[in-house]
Structures are given as structure tokens and as C-alpha cells.
Design a protein around this motif. Structure first.
Motif, mmCIF file in Angstrom:
data_model
loop_
_atom_site.group_PDB
_atom_site.id
_atom_site.type_symbol
_atom_site.label_atom_id
_atom_site.label_comp_id
_atom_site.label_asym_id
_atom_site.label_seq_id
_atom_site.Cartn_x
_atom_site.Cartn_y
_atom_site.Cartn_z
ATOM 1 N N TYR A 5 67.206 27.323 20.793
ATOM 2 C CA TYR A 5 67.878 26.354 20.452
ATOM 3 C C TYR A 5 67.138 25.627 19.340
ATOM 4 C CZ TYR A 5 70.387 21.781 20.512
ATOM 5 O OH TYR A 5 71.140 20.528 20.214
ATOM 6 N N GLU A 6 65.761 25.195 19.775
ATOM 7 C CA GLU A 6 64.825 24.449 18.995
ATOM 8 C C GLU A 6 64.669 25.475 17.647
ATOM 9 O OE1 GLU A 6 64.023 21.667 19.453
ATOM 10 O OE2 GLU A 6 63.815 21.070 21.307
ATOM 11 N N ASP A 71 76.183 24.396 22.306
ATOM 12 C CA ASP A 71 77.055 23.276 22.576
ATOM 13 C C ASP A 71 76.072 21.802 22.616
ATOM 14 O OD1 ASP A 71 79.358 22.238 23.658
ATOM 15 O OD2 ASP A 71 78.602 21.989 25.697
ATOM 16 N N PRO A 72 75.804 21.457 21.289
ATOM 17 C CA PRO A 72 74.849 20.521 21.173
ATOM 18 C C PRO A 72 75.552 19.100 21.474
ATOM 19 C CG PRO A 72 75.438 21.129 19.202
ATOM 20 C CD PRO A 72 76.018 22.088 20.023
ATOM 21 N N VAL A 73 74.815 18.203 21.724
ATOM 22 C CA VAL A 73 75.356 16.613 22.202
ATOM 23 C C VAL A 73 74.415 15.807 21.428
ATOM 24 C CG1 VAL A 73 76.732 17.395 24.165
ATOM 25 C CG2 VAL A 73 74.094 16.766 24.551
ATOM 26 N N ALA A 74 74.915 14.514 21.400
ATOM 27 C CA ALA A 74 73.826 13.211 21.058
ATOM 28 C C ALA A 74 73.633 13.657 19.853
ATOM 29 C CB ALA A 74 73.182 13.225 22.403
ATOM 30 N N ARG A 75 72.193 13.090 19.769
ATOM 31 C CA ARG A 75 71.444 13.002 18.100
ATOM 32 C C ARG A 75 71.836 14.417 17.637
ATOM 33 N NH1 ARG A 75 66.301 11.301 19.489
ATOM 34 N NH2 ARG A 75 66.047 13.610 19.917
ATOM 35 N N ASP A 76 71.616 15.782 18.326
ATOM 36 C CA ASP A 76 71.706 17.086 17.699
ATOM 37 C C ASP A 76 72.907 17.120 17.266
ATOM 38 O OD1 ASP A 76 68.888 17.332 18.493
ATOM 39 O OD2 ASP A 76 69.706 18.553 20.347
ATOM 40 N N TRP A 77 74.119 16.893 17.951
ATOM 41 C CA TRP A 77 75.404 16.930 17.444
ATOM 42 C C TRP A 77 75.761 16.186 16.465
ATOM 43 C CZ3 TRP A 77 80.114 14.092 17.369
ATOM 44 C CH2 TRP A 77 81.359 14.648 17.197
ATOM 45 N N ARG A 78 75.262 14.820 16.437
ATOM 46 C CA ARG A 78 75.616 14.108 15.197
ATOM 47 C C ARG A 78 74.661 14.744 14.049
ATOM 48 N NH1 ARG A 78 73.850 9.947 18.563
ATOM 49 N NH2 ARG A 78 72.156 9.394 16.969
ATOM 50 N N TYR A 207 75.828 8.103 9.863
ATOM 51 C CA TYR A 207 76.284 8.610 11.096
ATOM 52 C C TYR A 207 75.385 9.269 12.064
ATOM 53 C CZ TYR A 207 79.109 11.329 14.269
ATOM 54 O OH TYR A 207 79.482 11.939 15.438
ATOM 55 N N SER A 211 75.590 6.878 14.744
ATOM 56 C CA SER A 211 77.125 7.253 15.239
ATOM 57 C C SER A 211 77.993 6.288 14.629
ATOM 58 C CB SER A 211 76.788 7.439 16.783
ATOM 59 O OG SER A 211 77.102 6.265 17.343
ATOM 60 N N PHE B 263 77.983 10.956 25.379
ATOM 61 C CA PHE B 263 77.570 12.344 24.738
ATOM 62 C C PHE B 263 77.377 12.566 23.212
ATOM 63 C CE2 PHE B 263 78.945 13.697 28.926
ATOM 64 C CZ PHE B 263 78.053 14.687 29.337
ATOM 65 N N THR B 264 77.867 11.516 22.719
ATOM 66 C CA THR B 264 77.543 11.456 21.258
ATOM 67 C C THR B 264 76.444 10.508 20.758
ATOM 68 O OG1 THR B 264 79.260 9.676 20.905
ATOM 69 C CG2 THR B 264 79.830 12.043 20.639
ATOM 70 N N PRO B 266 73.954 8.498 23.378
ATOM 71 C CA PRO B 266 73.600 7.678 24.686
ATOM 72 C C PRO B 266 72.753 6.705 24.094
ATOM 73 C CG PRO B 266 72.460 9.818 24.241
ATOM 74 C CD PRO B 266 73.610 9.883 23.161
ATOM 75 N N GLU B 272 69.477 11.221 26.742
ATOM 76 C CA GLU B 272 69.346 12.068 25.555
ATOM 77 C C GLU B 272 68.759 13.106 25.841
ATOM 78 O OE1 GLU B 272 69.962 10.814 22.120
ATOM 79 O OE2 GLU B 272 69.525 12.770 21.070
#
Lengths: 215, 280
Positions: A5-6, A71-78, A207, A211, B263-264, B266, B272
Motif C-alpha cells: 500500500y505504501e 480501501d483507503p480511509v481518512a487522510r489517504d482517502w482524501r 479538502y 476535509s 473515516f474521512t 478522524p 487515523e
């Protein structure tokens, strides 16, 4: 799993850096061609747009595959969502460089040797610094200077209005060059749109970092 | 470590203090609360398993509890219907209120367990018929009328989305059902006792993806009538079905907020790191 992933995220970041460099080079060459009526360079930028498009496509595919597989979340997803949107804006900026070069070639092939419009250099310079700034903010994971971008965008918009006035005046005074000035209208509009794309990229960076969605 | 905020929506800072994080939290607080947990500590002998946990669980919402193994999320879940009373040397301090009443002093244990049902990780059907499994709770509650029991069984199986599959085999052994069917039967058995809350402890971890999907769909339907609290190791599941998510780590409630926010964006770096898979 995390190592892959990294690694994938790192590869995407590296390719985005390469794309940013290519885009900045295209913008620099576009201005040089415009200022010096260098048609060979204009042709090179025009044809080189395909390379930018290919790189945009590659980055989009990487972004999508990371989103799907990890399935990234949080900062990675943004980051991934922002990058996908930024890629569209980068692709359009590349297109506009090609468009400007295309109209430059058409204009110069009529051999009217019109002088560069007064104020276009300054407008292009401000727009160019906006693009350069946002790409630096993006690649270095830095926060966007929102107020600075807004101020610069306002300068570009004002320059656009002034240049439209100037072109109208020139067409009235020299109707025989109307077709050349119509090409200038498009070129000036492309420059103004490139600044808009830079603003869009700044919004995406906001964003990514906060976010907060800006429309 | 003291918590300074209680309703919902907080994170613990590095300093250990907590602060509100959700802008919507204040507005959302106007609704009814099923559980109010304040400054709860739980000890197994000398081991401090849950540390100063404060959280409100809102009615008709799904709350997901996440965190690495051993973080205390299942222990916390089991405290809500006093399942930990059965554990030797377990001691709980602080305040746990169910529908406004102290569960240790103001609510009868049997009444609490009737109102707060539980579904476990492994399906636990009794070695009886499907009908008898579902009718078990109502019978314990004193209902013996066959017609009334049949009505409860049908209604419960319908609510658990297994009536169509099981209506023609009600007298067959529940042990002959698939794992997914057994788990939904256990949910039906829980519903037959007329609870208002369903606690789920990793209810899909032993199931295949299709059975998991059915349980998740069921949970989303059931939240219209019930309050659901679910422990899950599956981040995707927490994202898919829960309204709120609570992240536990080493016995502490690190962050509790709207699931989308959690989840977007935290608020706590530990959250996180955990949800992005960088530790745990």
C-alpha cells in the motif's frame, strides 16, 4: 499488505511529481513560443500534450487501483480523492497549453506579425505562478495559501477584462486583422481558464488537508 | 485520565484531556438516549481493563465499536447488559444508565437482559427445533399459549429476514441450518424476547460474504425499531452500517464520532493510524 500500500502510494506521488514537472515545462515553453513567435517550439508543445495525457491516465489508473484494492480511509482517502480531481484540472491545463500553441501557429501562418498584446505577459505570469504554487503545495504536502490564490485569481480576471477591451479596440481600429485578434481572444480565455484550474487545485488541496469541501 | 465531555463526539488529546469534535453533536443531542455511560472503569482483579469511558448511545442508531484485539470493546459491550457480572473478580465503577436508569441499582437484571439482547460471534442455536429456539425466550417470560407463541415466532423470523427460508421447516433441528441461517435465527431468538437494544459481538466474523451481507442488511432494517451496538474488526462493515463509531485502544475510548467523520477526517492521530492499518 501495508508495505504494498505504501509502495503504491509512493509510486503515485512520484508520478504526480513527474506530471507536475512536465506541466510546468509545457507552460514555460508555451509562453516562450508566444513571446518569441517560436513555431517549432509551439508545435512541440502541441504534440507533447499527448505525453501529458498519457501520464494523467497512468496516474488516474494508479489512484483508482489503490482505492479499489486497499480501501483507503481518512487522510489517504482524501489524498486519493483530491488527486483524482486535481488530475482532471492538470489535464485541462495541459490542453490549454496545446490550444494556445495551436492558435499561435494559425495566427503566425497568416504572417501579419501582430505585436504581443500589452498586459498579456503579466497575466500569463500571474497565472503561471498560481499553477506553480498549487503544484508545489500539492507535491510537498503543504497547506494552500487560500488568500494568496484568491488575490492572484482576481488579478487574472481583471487582466482578462482589460485585454478583452484592448482586443475590441484593436479590432475596431484594424478590422483587417480581426481573425488574428479572434485567435487572441481564445488565447486570453485559455489563460484565464488555466488560472481557474489552479484555483480548483487549491480547493482540492484544502479538502485533502482539512476535509472541507469548497465549491 | 478524566473526560471533560460526555454526550457524544469527542477525542482524547495526547495530554489525555478530551474535547468535543463534532459540530453536529450538540444538535443531535436533542434526541433520546438509550445508554448514558459516564466515567466507567472496569477491573479484572488488578487489571484495569476499561479506563474512564464516557459515551452516549442514541436510540435507533447503530454504534460500531472498533479497536485492536484486547482493547476492551467486547468487555465494554458485555457491561451494557451486565454479562460481566458472571466474570469472577470483575469490578465496575462509574455510571451506566439504560433509558435513564442505573443498570446496577435501578434495573432488575432479568428485565435488563430481556430489554438488551445479545448476539455472539459464533451462532449459538439450541439443539432444538427452529420453532423452539425462537419460542424459548417468550416461554421463559411465561407465555405458553401456542397461538401466541406461533405469532411471536413468525413475527421474529420475519423481522430477522428468515421466515421465507424457515417457515416450512419450523420443526426441524436448528443445527441443520447453515452458519448464516443459524446466526439470523439467533437474531430472531433475540428479537422474540422483545428487546429494545441488540448487542452484537462480531456477529459476522464466522460467516461467508453473502451471509455477512444479509446480516448487515438486517441490521440496517432493524435499527428502525431497535438500537444496535456492534463490535467489529471489519472496518468496511463499520463504515457500511454504523451511524457512530467508537475507537478503543488499551482500555481507553480514544475517539467517538459520526462514522463518516471518523473515516474521512478522524480527530485523533491514533484513530487515523489504526483505521489506515498503520498499527494494530
Amino acid at each position: 499488505m501495508l508495505e504494498n500500500y505504501e509502495k503504491a502510494m509512493g509510486e503515485l506521488h512520484d508520478r504526480m511529481s513527474v506530471l507536475s514537472m512536465k506541466l510546468e515545462k509545457a507552460m514555460e515553453d508555451t509562453w516562450y513560443a508566444l513571446e518569441n513567435k517560436d513555431l517549432a517550439l509551439a508545435d512541440k508543445v502541441y504534440r507533447g500534450d499527448q505525453d501529458i495525457n498519457d501520464l494523467v491516465r497512468e496516474c488516474m489508473q494508479k489512484d483508482l487501483s489503490i482505492s479499489m484494492l486497499h480501501d483507503p480511509v481518512a487522510r489517504d482517502w482524501r489524498y486519493l480523492m483530491a488527486t483524482m480531481k486535481i488530475l482532471s484540472d492538470m489535464e485541462r491545463i495541459g490542453d490549454h497549453c496545446a490550444d494556445i500553441c495551436h492558435y499561435l501557429i494559425r495566427m503566425e501562418n497568416r504572417h501579419h506579425n501582430l505585436p504581443l498584446l500589452p498586459g498579456l505577459k503579466e497575466m500569463y505570469g500571474v497565472m503561471s505562478s498560481m499553477v506553480s504554487d498549487v503544484l508545489t503545495f500539492y507535491n510537498n504536502q503543504e497547506k494552500t495559501d487560500v488568500e494568496l490564490m484568491k488575490d492572484k485569481d482576481d488579478i487574472v480576471d481583471l487582466a482578462f477584462d482589460n485585454l478583452m477591451e484592448e482586443i475590441s479596440k484593436q479590432i475596431a481600429e484594424h478590422p483587417e486583422y480581426a481573425r488574428d485578434y479572434m485567435s487572441y481572444v481564445l488565447i486570453v480565455k485559455y489563460v484565464e481558464r488555466m488560472a481557474d484550474h489552479a484555483s480548483n487545485i487549491a480547493d482540492c488541496i484544502i479538502y485533502r488537508d482539512t476535509s472541507r469541501i469548497i465549491v | 485520565m478524566a473526560l471533560t465531555t460526555t454526550t457524544y463526539g469527542y477525542t482524547k488529546e495526547h495530554s489525555g484531556e478530551a474535547r468535543p469534535v463534532s459540530a453536529d453533536a450538540a444538535a443531535a443531542d436533542s434526541g433520546s438516549l438509550t445508554f448514558e455511560i459516564k466515567h466507567m472503569d472496569l477491573f479484572y482483579g488488578d487489571h484495569h481493563a476499561l479506563k474512564d469511558v464516557s459515551m452516549d448511545v442514541r436510540t435507533h442508531e447503530i454504534t460500531a465499536l472498533i479497536g485492536p484485539s484486547g482493547c476492551g470493546k467486547s468487555t465494554f459491550l458485555k457491561s451494557l447488559n451486565r454479562m460481566n457480572d458472571l466474570v469472577e473478580n470483575c469490578r465496575i465503577t462509574g455510571d451506566i444508565r439504560f433509558e435513564g436508569k442505573d443498570i446496577f441499582r435501578e434495573v432488575d437484571l432479568l428485565a435488563l437482559r430481556t430489554r438488551v439482547g445479545m448476539v455472539f460471534q459464533q451462532p449459538t442455536p439450541f439443539p432444538k427445533s427452529i420453532f423452539e429456539n425462537v419460542a424459548y425466550g417468550p416461554r421463559l417470560q411465561g407465555i405458553s399459549n401456542k397461538g401466541q407463541l406461533s405469532e411471536i415466532v413468525e413475527q421474529s423470523l420475519r423481522q430477522a429476514a428468515c421466515w421465507d427460508e424457515m417457515k416450512d421447516r419450523l420443526n426441524q433441528s436448528a443445527l441443520g441450518l447453515s452458519g448464516g441461517q443459524q446466526q439470523r435465527l439467533c437474531i430472531a431468538r433475540t428479537l422474540a424476547a422483545r428487546p429494545s437494544v441488540i448487542l452484537m459481538d462480531e456477529p459476522t466474523s464466522a460467516l461467508d460474504p453473502i451471509s455477512t451481507q444479509k446480516i448487515e442488511d438486517l441490521a440496517l432494517e432493524l435499527k428502525e425499531k431497535y438500537t444496535i451496538i456492534i463490535v467489529t474488526h471489519n472496518m468496511q462493515q463499520a463504515k457500511r452500517i454504523s451511524d457512530k463509531t467508537a475507537f478503543f485502544l488499551l482500555g481507553e475510548l480514544i475517539e467517538f464520532d459520526d462514522t463518516v467523520k471518523m473515516f474521512t477526517d478522524p480527530s485523533n492521530p491514533k484513530t487515523e493510524e489504526y483505521i489506515t492499518g498503520r498499527f494494530g
